[in-house]
Design a protein around this motif. Structure first.
Motif, PDB file in Angstrom:
ATOM      1  N   SER A 187      40.046  46.851  42.630  1.00 24.93           N
ATOM      2  CA  SER A 187      40.906  48.098  42.862  1.00 24.93           C
ATOM      3  C   SER A 187      40.239  49.386  42.086  1.00 24.93           C
ATOM      4  O   SER A 187      39.627  49.307  41.309  1.00 24.93           O
ATOM      5  CB  SER A 187      42.397  47.930  42.317  1.00 24.93           C
ATOM      6  N   PHE A 199      51.150  39.033  37.803  1.00 25.73           N
ATOM      7  CA  PHE A 199      51.569  40.189  38.614  1.00 25.73           C
ATOM      8  C   PHE A 199      52.772  39.686  39.585  1.00 25.73           C
ATOM      9  O   PHE A 199      52.369  38.699  40.405  1.00 25.73           O
ATOM     10  CB  PHE A 199      50.213  40.844  38.937  1.00 25.73           C
ATOM     11  N   ASN A 251      46.834  40.464  33.967  1.00 26.05           N
ATOM     12  CA  ASN A 251      48.012  41.465  33.606  1.00 26.05           C
ATOM     13  C   ASN A 251      49.304  40.360  33.456  1.00 26.05           C
ATOM     14  O   ASN A 251      49.253  39.761  34.510  1.00 26.05           O
ATOM     15  CB  ASN A 251      47.838  42.358  34.577  1.00 26.05           C
ATOM     16  N   ARG A 256      45.411  54.861  47.034  1.00 24.19           N
ATOM     17  CA  ARG A 256      45.095  53.661  47.668  1.00 24.19           C
ATOM     18  C   ARG A 256      43.800  53.138  48.266  1.00 24.19           C
ATOM     19  O   ARG A 256      43.533  53.160  49.392  1.00 24.19           O
ATOM     20  CB  ARG A 256      46.227  53.474  48.874  1.00 24.19           C
ATOM     21  N   THR A 288      41.976  52.105  41.703  1.00 22.37           N
ATOM     22  CA  THR A 288      43.369  52.875  41.225  1.00 22.37           C
ATOM     23  C   THR A 288      43.266  52.962  39.752  1.00 22.37           C
ATOM     24  O   THR A 288      43.586  54.084  39.316  1.00 22.37           O
ATOM     25  CB  THR A 288      44.552  51.687  41.558  1.00 22.37           C
ATOM     26  N   LYS A 289      42.934  51.796  38.992  1.00 20.59           N
ATOM     27  CA  LYS A 289      43.225  52.060  37.548  1.00 20.59           C
ATOM     28  C   LYS A 289      41.750  52.719  37.082  1.00 20.59           C
ATOM     29  O   LYS A 289      42.192  53.629  36.104  1.00 20.59           O
ATOM     30  CB  LYS A 289      43.321  50.653  36.960  1.00 20.59           C
ATOM     31  N   ASP A 318      41.736  38.002  41.117  1.00 22.07           N
ATOM     32  CA  ASP A 318      42.074  39.632  41.402  1.00 22.07           C
ATOM     33  C   ASP A 318      41.580  40.213  40.112  1.00 22.07           C
ATOM     34  O   ASP A 318      41.924  39.903  38.856  1.00 22.07           O
ATOM     35  CB  ASP A 318      43.690  39.626  41.115  1.00 22.07           C
ATOM     36  N   GLY A 324      44.587  49.852  49.255  1.00 21.60           N
ATOM     37  CA  GLY A 324      44.961  49.378  47.686  1.00 21.60           C
ATOM     38  C   GLY A 324      44.516  47.854  47.618  1.00 21.60           C
ATOM     39  O   GLY A 324      44.456  47.373  48.614  1.00 21.60           O
ATOM     40  N   ALA A 325      44.508  47.459  46.636  1.00 21.28           N
ATOM     41  CA  ALA A 325      44.279  45.967  46.357  1.00 21.28           C
ATOM     42  C   ALA A 325      45.538  45.332  46.806  1.00 21.28           C
ATOM     43  O   ALA A 325      45.480  44.313  47.396  1.00 21.28           O
ATOM     44  CB  ALA A 325      43.951  45.568  44.846  1.00 21.28           C
ATOM     45  N   ALA A 326      46.579  45.877  46.865  1.00 22.59           N
ATOM     46  CA  ALA A 326      47.973  45.634  47.284  1.00 22.59           C
ATOM     47  C   ALA A 326      48.086  44.976  48.637  1.00 22.59           C
ATOM     48  O   ALA A 326      48.457  44.123  49.006  1.00 22.59           O
ATOM     49  CB  ALA A 326      48.967  46.512  47.030  1.00 22.59           C
ATOM     50  N   ALA A 366      41.148  43.486  39.316  1.00 25.91           N
ATOM     51  CA  ALA A 366      41.621  44.863  39.402  1.00 25.91           C
ATOM     52  C   ALA A 366      41.514  45.738  38.212  1.00 25.91           C
ATOM     53  O   ALA A 366      41.196  46.838  38.128  1.00 25.91           O
ATOM     54  CB  ALA A 366      43.192  45.202  39.647  1.00 25.91           C
ATOM     55  N   PHE A 367      41.322  44.832  36.956  1.00 27.57           N
ATOM     56  CA  PHE A 367      40.923  45.630  35.788  1.00 27.57           C
ATOM     57  C   PHE A 367      39.577  45.347  35.134  1.00 27.57           C
ATOM     58  O   PHE A 367      39.138  45.611  33.995  1.00 27.57           O
ATOM     59  CB  PHE A 367      41.955  45.053  34.714  1.00 27.57           C
TER      60      PHE A 367
HETATM   61  C1  LIG Z   1      47.069  43.003  38.479  1.00 31.90           C
HETATM   62  C2  LIG Z   1      46.691  43.857  39.390  1.00 31.90           C
HETATM   63  N1  LIG Z   1      46.191  43.766  40.716  1.00 31.90           N
HETATM   64  C3  LIG Z   1      46.555  44.699  41.824  1.00 31.90           C
HETATM   65  C4  LIG Z   1      47.046  45.831  41.783  1.00 31.90           C
HETATM   66  C5  LIG Z   1      47.234  46.757  42.714  1.00 31.90           C
HETATM   67  O1  LIG Z   1      46.171  47.553  42.795  1.00 31.90           O
HETATM   68  P1  LIG Z   1      46.164  48.674  43.782  1.00 31.90           P
HETATM   69  O2  LIG Z   1      46.685  50.185  43.191  1.00 31.90           O
HETATM   70  O3  LIG Z   1      44.661  48.800  44.173  1.00 31.90           O
HETATM   71  O4  LIG Z   1      47.045  48.393  44.957  1.00 31.90           O
HETATM   72  C6  LIG Z   1      47.983  45.965  40.356  1.00 31.90           C
HETATM   73  C7  LIG Z   1      48.501  47.097  40.222  1.00 31.90           C
HETATM   74  O5  LIG Z   1      49.188  47.457  39.190  1.00 31.90           O
HETATM   75  C8  LIG Z   1      47.847  44.979  39.350  1.00 31.90           C
HETATM   76  O6  LIG Z   1      48.134  45.026  38.167  1.00 31.90           O
END
Ligand SMILES: Cc1ncc(COP(=O)(O)O)c(C=O)c1O
Length: 392
Positions: free
Chosen positions: A230, A127, A176, A241, A232-233, A200, A102-104, A202-203
């Motif tokens: 990411s 975030f 976000n 992940r 994920t979304k 980041d 995951g990006a996390a 991610a979106f």
């Molecule tokens: C801005 C942002 N970055 C990263 C993430 C985490 O993404 P991942 O599910 O790939 O860990 C989120 C998850 O909500 C997010 O909102």
């Protein structure tokens, strides 16, 4: 009083909302929502997590199925094929890509590097995981308040003026929770000055190709740039992940030495390779999102007491005249609908919520439910009592 077990929110003489379980700080906590709604988690219509409602590409399920046979062996810790596919997709060589859990997970390693800088600026609201990551390495974020209503770099120019060469910056684009898309031009001065800039994205996949403001193509020229992405979304894979960092190879090799050797499992590796090649799915997503977001934006804007902010991603931030905590509870109990309160974004408090853009009929269900539940919460006496007496 905290937000955990038994906390009372007083919102007027006749209205007390009891929080029975720990209020989640991320979206998508269906167990918590189901407890409040009094239904099964599957019965909750979830607008709180900004995940695509289109599901995953068919090829992803096939790839996961096919990879089950490989589970008896460790993944190759180099993730060579995955890095090649991701690199080819973004026009960079494989060793400029580092896949993670995951990006996390990669936020953690970016946090470790940023924690060593003099100051670490992060957009506020922002975030919450960025704070978690730098705190893990003994640092704190310096919040940089941005305007909620003005898009296109507002706030970043001023940050560029403040930034020193020894400082780090944490950006998120599209952002976000506001949904703002910052122009690349606004990011350039930060890169020219700062010691490390983490963006980041991610979106970013949700933005149509011609309108994306990604800075991936700048990694060659700026060794102080890290881009996070990411799957994920966009590909509806939060449980899998899979995220990745793009940056200069020396930095990514350092991260690889810090972490455990196999952060990406074989199923996630196979799924990711299939996902980024699902071109028809990507087009279907862009075709759905633009009109669906516009209709949701307009529909929410027509409900008295709501003011949605224009956004470039697959969610909208909405200002609400009534208490969101109360509205959220009513929507859960009466309609089994979960919206994302913004209490974890402390600059926003109880007067903003965030909703994912979902399928048209689901968005209409949301708007119908809000139109029904909101008017009684807007009564003037209640509204004025709320602003002064909210207990947290
Ligand atoms: C801005 C942002 N970055 C990263 C993430 C985490 O993404 P991942 O599910 O790939 O860990 C989120 C998850 O909500 C997010 O909102």
């Amino acid at each position: 009083m905290g937000l955990s077990g038994g906390a009372l929110f007083r919102l007027g003489s006749d209205m007390v909302v009891e929080q029975r379980t720990v209020r989640p700080t991320h979206g998508g906590n269906l167990a918590w929502a189901a407890g409040v709604a009094g239904c099964e988690p599957e019965g909750v219509l979830d607008f709180s997590a900004s995940i695509s409602p289109l599901g995953s590409p068919r090829a992803v399920a096939d790839a996961i199925q096919g990879a089950i046979a490989t589970l008896s062996a460790y993944p190759n810790p180099d993730y060579q094929q995955l890095r090649q596919v991701l690199g080819a997709w973004h026009g960079v060589a494989a060793d400029w890509v580092l896949p993670g859990n995951g990006a996390a997970e990669l936020i953690t390693w970016a946090g470790r590097e940023l924690a060593g800088r003099e100051r670490v600026y992060a957009l506020a609201p922002g975030f919450a995981d960025y704070g978690r990551a730098v705190r893990a390495f003994g640092a704190v974020l310096e919040p940089w308040p941005i305007s909620l209503l003005v898009a296109e770099g507002k706030g970043l120019e001023a940050l560029a003026g403040r930034l020193r060469t020894e400082d780090g910056v944490w950006l998120n684009n599209p952002h976000n929770p506001t949904g703002q898309l910052f122009g690349r031009d606004a990011i350039l001065p930060l890169l020219a000055t700062g010691a490390l800039v983490v963006v980041d994205e991610a979106f970013m996949d949700f933005v149509e190709p011609g309108r994306q403001e990604t800075v991936i193509d700048w990694v060659g020229q700026f060794e102080n740039l890290v881009v996070l992405r990411s799957l994920t979304k966009f590909y509806c894979l939060p449980g899998l992940r899979l995220g990745y960092a793009i940056a200069q190879p020396e930095r990514l090799q350092r991260w690889q030495q810090w972490r455990d050797p196999w952060p990406v499992n074989a199923l996630a590796e196979a799924a990711a390779i299939a996902a980024v090649q699902a071109v028809a799915f990507q087009q279907k997503t862009w075709d759905w999102l633009g009109p669906a977001r516009q209709a949701l934006f307009e529909g929410l804007g027509q409900i008295e007491g709501l003011e949605p902010l224009p956004g470039a991603a697959n969610f909208l931030l909405v200002r609400c005249e009534a208490s969101v905590v109360v509205l959220q509870e009513q929507l859960l109990k009466q309609h089994h609908i979960l919206i994302r309160d913004c209490l974890s974004f402390k600059e926003l408090g109880d007067h903003y919520f965030r909703v994912a853009v979902r399928l048209q009929e689901e968005n209409e269900r949301l708007m119908g439910a809000i139109a029904q539940e909101l008017p009684p919460l807007l009564e003037p006496a209640l509204a004025s009592a709320e602003s002064g007496r909210l207990e947290r």
